[in-house]
Each structure stands twice: as structure tokens, then as C-alpha cells.
Motif scaffolding. Sequence first.
Motif, short mmCIF file in Angstrom:
data_model
loop_
_atom_site.label_atom_id
_atom_site.label_comp_id
_atom_site.label_asym_id
_atom_site.label_seq_id
_atom_site.Cartn_x
_atom_site.Cartn_y
_atom_site.Cartn_z
N PRO A 131 2.26 0.40 4.63
CA PRO A 131 3.45 1.10 4.09
C PRO A 131 3.24 1.10 2.61
CG PRO A 131 3.88 -1.00 4.88
CD PRO A 131 2.54 -0.95 5.45
N ASP A 162 10.20 9.57 -4.95
CA ASP A 162 10.73 8.63 -4.40
C ASP A 162 9.67 7.09 -4.47
OD1 ASP A 162 8.94 9.24 -2.45
OD2 ASP A 162 10.32 8.70 -0.80
N GLU A 163 8.71 7.37 -5.27
CA GLU A 163 7.91 6.18 -5.26
C GLU A 163 8.41 5.05 -6.20
OE1 GLU A 163 3.69 6.67 -4.96
OE2 GLU A 163 3.56 5.84 -7.33
N ARG A 213 12.37 4.05 -8.94
CA ARG A 213 11.78 5.59 -8.68
C ARG A 213 12.72 6.27 -10.19
NH1 ARG A 213 14.52 7.10 -3.16
NH2 ARG A 213 13.48 5.07 -2.71
N TRP A 220 5.00 2.16 -3.05
CA TRP A 220 5.38 2.37 -1.81
C TRP A 220 6.48 3.70 -2.18
CZ3 TRP A 220 6.75 -1.86 -4.26
CH2 TRP A 220 7.94 -1.93 -4.69
N ASN A 221 6.50 4.67 -0.81
CA ASN A 221 7.20 5.62 -1.00
C ASN A 221 7.53 6.01 0.62
OD1 ASN A 221 5.09 7.85 0.08
ND2 ASN A 221 4.43 7.36 -2.13
N SER A 222 8.39 6.84 0.66
CA SER A 222 8.78 7.28 2.25
C SER A 222 7.67 7.89 3.07
CB SER A 222 9.84 8.16 2.37
OG SER A 222 9.67 9.53 1.49
N GLN A 223 6.61 8.66 2.18
CA GLN A 223 5.58 9.16 3.23
C GLN A 223 4.49 7.98 3.59
OE1 GLN A 223 5.27 12.11 3.98
NE2 GLN A 223 3.31 11.42 4.98
N CYS A 224 4.46 6.82 2.78
CA CYS A 224 3.53 5.56 3.10
C CYS A 224 4.37 5.20 4.54
CB CYS A 224 3.44 4.70 1.88
SG CYS A 224 2.80 5.26 0.58
N VAL A 225 5.36 4.91 4.19
CA VAL A 225 6.31 4.17 5.31
C VAL A 225 6.31 5.12 6.55
CG1 VAL A 225 8.51 3.35 6.20
CG2 VAL A 225 7.63 3.14 3.82
N LYS A 226 6.24 6.28 6.49
CA LYS A 226 6.22 7.13 7.78
C LYS A 226 4.85 7.25 8.28
CE LYS A 226 9.57 10.66 6.08
NZ LYS A 226 9.89 11.87 5.61
N GLN A 270 4.44 4.21 10.12
CA GLN A 270 5.38 3.94 11.58
C GLN A 270 4.51 4.90 12.59
OE1 GLN A 270 9.08 5.17 9.69
NE2 GLN A 270 9.91 3.16 9.65
#
Length: 128
Positions: free
Chosen positions: A32, A55-56, A88, A110-116, A119
Amino acid sequence: MQLTKLLQEQDVKEEYGLKGVRTFPWSGVVAPFGSGYCIVSPQSETFRHVNEPSDEEELFVGCQGRAVVLLGDKRIPIQAGDQIYIPRGVPHSILNESNEDEFHFFTIWWNSQCVKEYQQANLQAQEA
């Protein structure tokens, strides 16, 4: 699965006005976050920028030497063991004012794409 990765001099590249190598993730590993080991030459400044995607967020960890992180309109000294969080959307760069010594730091972002992606990979692994 690969559990170690040694720093190879040929992997070090010029990027953002510094010398560095992206250290994580690597082939076969979904994480992530991403990371890198960076070196700022004496009497130089990295490129001032805002992280993308928007959002990074990022964390700098000082490893060797001293420098100044320019974060928005603030000047924040950094040395080995210090940590500086980059929110950010905030412009930032690193200034090495030393005449002789390089500044080494480790960065994690990290950013939302890394987390998605992380997951999704975990969900697929559970379903398999």
C-alpha cells in the motif's frame, strides 16, 4: 517470494534533482506504499514539486548528513533519524547547503490507488 533486495549502484538514477533508487514495491509484491533511497548532492536543491496523484502523501526519514526541507513556506532542518511528513498538495524540496557532504534520506509515499491495489491483491489471494 523475494524477501530481500540489495541496493545496486547501477539502479541509482537521476530523478527530481537527486540521485536515487525506488526500493519498494518490487516484482511479486503488492504494497500500500512505495519507497526510495535518495541522495542530495552538496550545494544542490531537489526539484520543488507537489506530489502526484493529488492525494499522495509522503514521509522523509533522514539517514546521513544534514539538509533543509522546504515545505510550503517553511524551512525545516533534517538530519539522521529525523522524520518529516509531507501532506498532500504541499510544495516541497530538499536543500543541501553543505559544501562537502551528501544528504541521504529514505522516502515512503502512499495514495488511494496504492491502497486499492493492495486491497484488491489481498482479496484475490483470499479467493484463490
